[in-house]
Write an enzyme that holds these catalytic residues in place. Structure first.
Site, short mmCIF file in Angstrom:
data_model
loop_
_atom_site.label_atom_id
_atom_site.label_comp_id
_atom_site.label_asym_id
_atom_site.label_seq_id
_atom_site.Cartn_x
_atom_site.Cartn_y
_atom_site.Cartn_z
N GLU A 26 29.66 -46.69 -121.27
CA GLU A 26 30.87 -46.37 -120.51
C GLU A 26 32.11 -46.57 -121.36
OE1 GLU A 26 33.21 -47.61 -116.39
OE2 GLU A 26 31.52 -48.80 -117.09
N HIS B 231 36.99 -51.01 -119.79
CA HIS B 231 36.12 -51.82 -120.65
C HIS B 231 36.49 -51.67 -122.13
CE1 HIS B 231 34.12 -52.23 -116.87
NE2 HIS B 231 33.98 -50.93 -116.81
N GLU C 22 36.35 -42.77 -111.04
CA GLU C 22 34.96 -42.88 -111.46
C GLU C 22 34.47 -41.46 -111.67
OE1 GLU C 22 33.29 -45.51 -112.08
OE2 GLU C 22 34.25 -47.17 -111.04
N HIS D 37 36.97 -44.53 -115.66
CA HIS D 37 35.68 -45.21 -115.60
C HIS D 37 34.55 -44.23 -115.36
CE1 HIS D 37 37.06 -49.47 -115.40
NE2 HIS D 37 38.15 -48.92 -114.90
#
Length: 326
Positions: free
Chosen positions: A153, A116, A290, A208
C-alpha cells in the site's frame, strides 16, 4: 487505507444486497450518478461489485487501516489508523511544489497525504506509539497492507500521490506531500493533520488502499464526522469536507469506471468516521479515499496497473479541481 495493525508482517517481495442504489448516489454523490449508470450499462467483468477499468475491475475493501475506519462488519484485517505521524523529534521532510502562476488553481494550496511509509515495518516501536486524536489515543501509524503478490500500500499511495501532484501542478496549484518516502517512518497521524493545517491548505486528500477480505470491492471516500473533543474540533470543516468528498467520489466513478464500495457506504461510496486522527485533528477540508481492496484479486489487478493508477489520480484531481473552483 489499509488498516493493517502493528502485527502485520510485510509479505516477502516475491510471494506469489449490493445493488448500488441510484437514489443514494443521486442524493449523496451527484457527480457519481452518471458514471455509475454508465458502469451498470457497460457491465463489469467481476460481476456485482466490480467495475471495468484499465487492467481489470475496480473496487475497494476496507484496508487494514480501514478496520479502524469502517464498521466492524467490514474487513477482517487490521487495526488502525488512517494517516500516520512521526515523533515530534523527527523534523518533517515534506516539500512544497508550486504550480504555474497562470493556472486556474493559482494561489490554491493542496496537501496530498500518501498513507503509510515504506519504512514503517522496520520501526514497530515508533509507529505503535500512541498519539492523541481528540476522541482518544491511537497508534502513530500502521504498516499498511499489500496485494497477495507483495505490492505494498505504501508503494501504491506514493505512486498515486506523485501522479496527482503532477496533475494539480499543471492546474497551477501549490502542492505539498506529507511524506515522500524520504524519512525512516511516519509521519504519525497527528503530524499529518498538522502539516495540512500549517499549510493553510484549501484541500487535503489522504490516499489509501484497503486490505479487506476477497470479494469486498469498490472505492469509498471517508468524511470527517462532527467531533468536538480534546484537541479535535471538526465542526467548521465538516460541510466543506463533505463537498470535497462528494466531488472526488463522483469524478472517481466517472474517470476510473470503479463502483462504490460493496461493503461500506450503502452503495454511495461515502463513509463518515469519527475515529481517524488525520480527520479529527484537521482544521482544513480533508477526506480519505480508499481506492480499492488490495486483498481482492480483481481489485489488485487494477491497483497494480500503472494505467489505472493514472486514472485514479485523474479522478481525484478532477474532484479537487471541481471543489476548489466551485
Amino acid at each position: 487505507m489499509s488498516y493493517v495493525g502493528p502485527e502485520f508482517d510485510p509479505p516477502p517481495p516475491h510471494r506469489s444486497r449490493r445493488t448500488p442504489t441510484i437514489v443514494a448516489l443521486a442524493a449523496l454523490v451527484p457527480g457519481a450518478l452518471l458514471g455509475w449508470v454508465v458502469y451498470e450499462a457497460v457491465g463489469s467483468p467481476g460481476g456485482s461489485g466490480s467495475t471495468t477499468g484499465p487492467g481489470g475491475a475496480a473496487g475497494t475493501s476496507p484496508s487494514t487501516d480501514a478496520a479502524a475506519e469502517m464498521p466492524a462488519s467490514a474487513a477482517p484485517a487490521a487495526s488502525g489508523t488512517d494517516d500516520g505521524k512521526k515523533p515530534a523529534a523527527t523534523p518533517s521532510t515534506t516539500a512544497t511544489s508550486p504550480g504555474t502562476a497562470t493556472g486556474p488553481l493559482a494561489g490554491k494550496v493542496v496537501v496530498i497525504d500518501p498513507g503509510h511509509n515504506p519504512g514503517n515495518f522496520r520501526h514497530s516501536a515508533d509507529i505503535n506509539r500512541k498519539v492523541d486524536i481528540g476522541t482518544g489515543l491511537k497508534e502513530c501509524d500502521t504498516t499498511g497492507t499489500s496485494t497477495n503478490s507483495g505490492y505494498t500500500e505504501a508503494a501504491f499511495t506514493l505512486d498515486v500521490a506523485h501522479r496527482l501532484r503532477d496533475l494539480l501542478q499543471r492546474q497551477g496549484a501549490t502542492v505539498k506531500l506529507t511524506q515522500d518516502g524520504d524519512r525512516p517512518f511516519g509521519p504519525c497521524i497527528d503530524e499529518r493533520a498538522r502539516i495540512g493545517n500549517a499549510a493553510h491548505a484549501d484541500a487535503v486528500v489522504s490516499v489509501h488502499a484497503d486490505g479487506s477480505a476477497s470479494g469486498n470491492r469498490g472505492f469509498h471516500v471517508i468524511l470527517p464526522a462532527s467531533v468536538h473533543a480534546g484537541a479535535a474540533d471538526t465542526r467548521p470543516v465538516v460541510a466543506p469536507s463533505r463537498e470535497l468528498g462528494e466531488r472526488i467520489a463522483g469524478n472517481f466513478v466517472r474517470v476510473t469506471g470503479s463502483a462504490p464500495s460493496n461493503y461500506v457506504g450503502d452503495g454511495t461510496g461515502l463513509v463518515t468516521r469519527n475515529d481517524l486522527g488525520g480527520l479529527n485533528l484537521s482544521t482544513v477540508p480533508k477526506v480519505f479515499i480508499e481506492c480499492g481492496n488490495m486483498r481482492d484479486g480483481k481489485d489488485a489487478a487494477l491497483l497494480t496497473s500503472g494505467a489505472w493508477r493514472q486514472k485514479a489520480a485523474q479522478g481525484i484531481s478532477e474532484g479537487i479541481v471541481g471543489f476548489l473552483r466551485g
